[in-house]
Motif scaffolding. Structure first.
Motif, PDB file in Angstrom:
ATOM      1  N   ILE A 142      24.343 -55.282 -69.544  1.00 29.36           N
ATOM      2  CA  ILE A 142      24.603 -54.289 -68.651  1.00 29.36           C
ATOM      3  C   ILE A 142      25.606 -53.194 -68.567  1.00 29.36           C
ATOM      4  O   ILE A 142      26.596 -53.691 -69.090  1.00 29.36           O
ATOM      5  N   CYS A 143      25.366 -52.017 -68.564  1.00 32.87           N
ATOM      6  CA  CYS A 143      26.684 -51.288 -68.745  1.00 32.87           C
ATOM      7  C   CYS A 143      26.728 -50.148 -67.351  1.00 32.87           C
ATOM      8  O   CYS A 143      25.954 -50.188 -66.621  1.00 32.87           O
ATOM      9  N   GLN A 144      27.962 -49.551 -67.271  1.00 31.10           N
ATOM     10  CA  GLN A 144      28.253 -48.776 -66.140  1.00 31.10           C
ATOM     11  C   GLN A 144      28.497 -47.500 -66.718  1.00 31.10           C
ATOM     12  O   GLN A 144      29.114 -47.391 -67.771  1.00 31.10           O
ATOM     13  N   MET A 145      27.549 -46.524 -66.266  1.00 35.95           N
ATOM     14  CA  MET A 145      27.888 -44.862 -66.700  1.00 35.95           C
ATOM     15  C   MET A 145      28.134 -44.030 -65.637  1.00 35.95           C
ATOM     16  O   MET A 145      27.806 -44.040 -64.632  1.00 35.95           O
ATOM     17  N   SER A 146      28.625 -43.206 -66.095  1.00 38.80           N
ATOM     18  CA  SER A 146      29.290 -41.645 -65.216  1.00 38.80           C
ATOM     19  C   SER A 146      29.712 -40.771 -66.058  1.00 38.80           C
ATOM     20  O   SER A 146      30.298 -41.149 -67.295  1.00 38.80           O
TER      21      SER A 146
END
Ligand code: NDP
Ligand code: MG
Length: 388
Positions: free
Chosen positions: A259-263
């Protein structure tokens, strides 16, 4: 409505926090700010945010100047001493404390805030690197919630689904942009200028962290920060270069899911997350155009293994060793910014100072302050030997 105390309001993180508060002024109320010397900026903030009732100015001369100037009509409380800062941090009206002072200078406030039982937004990684073994247990004991706003740590926090626990975690990948000298080896960097090193391709930040990003020492500090914040052994963490700074970190679970977090690279994103409660706060942001994203990853450079190993040693041995690493780095970075040493010598100052350290297991704020002072003296000797 939550009342916010913003420590380090005049810096780069401070500016991003102010932007998020401004965009969410029905939920967030800026009630206090702090700065060191930049009282001009502090004045601008209180002119814009009429809700600010408290201004702490760390520098005594600037404090006097700020308090005695009559060219503005602000009628709040202006403070300067440590006991006044402690009183402010514990003031019943404050719900959230943002620790965004740069460097070990942020330790005093972070230590005080750890006792407060409030919600802390942590930007000041150096206080955790230098005093994680002291601060985290104090925070736990006092029910003080620490939410990271360092983008990688906030990403990990989000991937871990808040406080669900880490027992199902297999691996955590901390991403690094690689900074302005991506693909250069240390030996290529002898003659880079301060201006080149401050020219970060993705992030606009204060000068100290920008140099840390250029040396990649920032990632080593972040490894230690992550170890403390998520209470995982250092072997869980891999450092990986991701030049686009879109994926801010990745958690791989034991069942194979990652699971990654992107922005887009914009500190207001992790700050908005950390300032929110149950619901997310809306902000104006640059949406990712997924059809044009070209994401790449590469190994952390092998010539930074020595510095990475120091960080892993700090993680494994703990105690006051982080204070040594941190102080050696702060002196080395300041010496580079002052044009006293070349860029590549930053590593040498850290290695030589770290090797000569003599660490006690006395875990108190006084001993950490002493280690910091002592290490700075030793690191300055190394700097001097490199100049002569
Ligand atoms: P800046 O240099 O832009 O700002 C530093 C802030 O700390 C200023 O408000 C400054 O006041 C204050 N300050 C400096 N020295 C002292 C002191 N001795 N006593 C009290 N206050 C002091 O730094 P950043 O905003 O870039 O970084 C802040 C922290 O956040 C650092 O720990 C950094 O590692 C971390 N961080 C920053 C990111 C970023 O995008 N900038 C990203 C992730 C983490 P004054 O202006 O008066 O000097
Ligand atoms: Mg970071």
């Amino acid at each position: 409505m939550k009342n916010v105390l913003l420590l380090g309001a005049t810096g780069s993180i401070g500016e991003s926090v102010l932007s998020v508060i401004k965009q969410n002024n029905e939920d967030l109320n800026l009630i206090g700010i702090s700065c060191n010397k930049n009282t001009g900026k502090a004045r601008e903030i209180i002119a814009e945010f009429k809700s600010v009732g408290y201004v702490h100015v760390e520098d005594p001369i600037k404090y006097k100047d700020f308090c005695t100037k009559t060219d503005y009509d602000w009628r709040g409380d202006c403070t300067n001493t440590s006991s006044e800062l402690e009183h402010l941090i514990n003031h019943e009206s404050i719900d959230i404390i943002v620790c965004a002072i740069s460097g070990f200078a942020g330790m005093k406030a972070m230590y005080m805030a750890a006792y407060s039982g409030k919600k802390i937004l942590l930007a000041n990684k150096e206080s955790i690197v230098a005093g994680g073994d002291l601060i985290l247990p104090i925070a736990r004991k006092n029910n003080t919630q620490i939410i990271p706003i360092d983008s990688e740590h906030n990403a990990i926090f989000q991937c871990l689904n808040g406080e669900k626990g880490t027992e199902d975690v297999k691996k955590v990948i901390i991403t690094a942009s690689g900074g302005p000298f991506l693909n250069s080896s240390i030996s290529d960097l002898e003659n880079v200028t301060v201006k080149q090193a401050l020219n970060h391709p993705n992030w606009k930040m204060g000068s100290k962290i920008t140099i840390d990003s250029a040396t990649l020492v920032n990632k080593c500090l972040e490894l230690i920060e992550a170890k403390y914040l998520f209470d995982l052994h250092e072997s869980f963490f891999d450092l990986v270069i991701h030049p686009q700074s879109i994926i801010h970190s990745i958690v791989t679970y034991i069942d194979g899911s990652s699971i990654c977090q992107m922005s887009s690279p914009d500190m207001r994103v992790p700050i908005a997350h950390a300032l929110s409660d149950a619901n997310r706060l809306p902000i104006d942001f640059d949406p990712l155009d997924f059809t044009s994203l070209n994401l790449s990853f590469q190994a952390f450079p092998s010539d930074r293994i020595e510095i990475e190993n120091i960080a892993r040693e700090v993680c494994n041995k703990g105690s006051n060793l982080g204070a040594v690493f941190n102080a050696a780095n702060e002196v080395a970075v300041a010496s580079f910014l002052n044009d006293e040493i070349n860029f590549d010598k930053i590593y040498e100052v850290i290695y030589r100072t770290f090797d000569a350290n003599d660490v006690s297991n006395d875990l108190s704020i006084d001993s950490i302050n002493d280690i910091d002072k002592h290490t700075r003296i030793e690191a300055k000797k190394v700097v001097k030997s490199l100049i002569n």
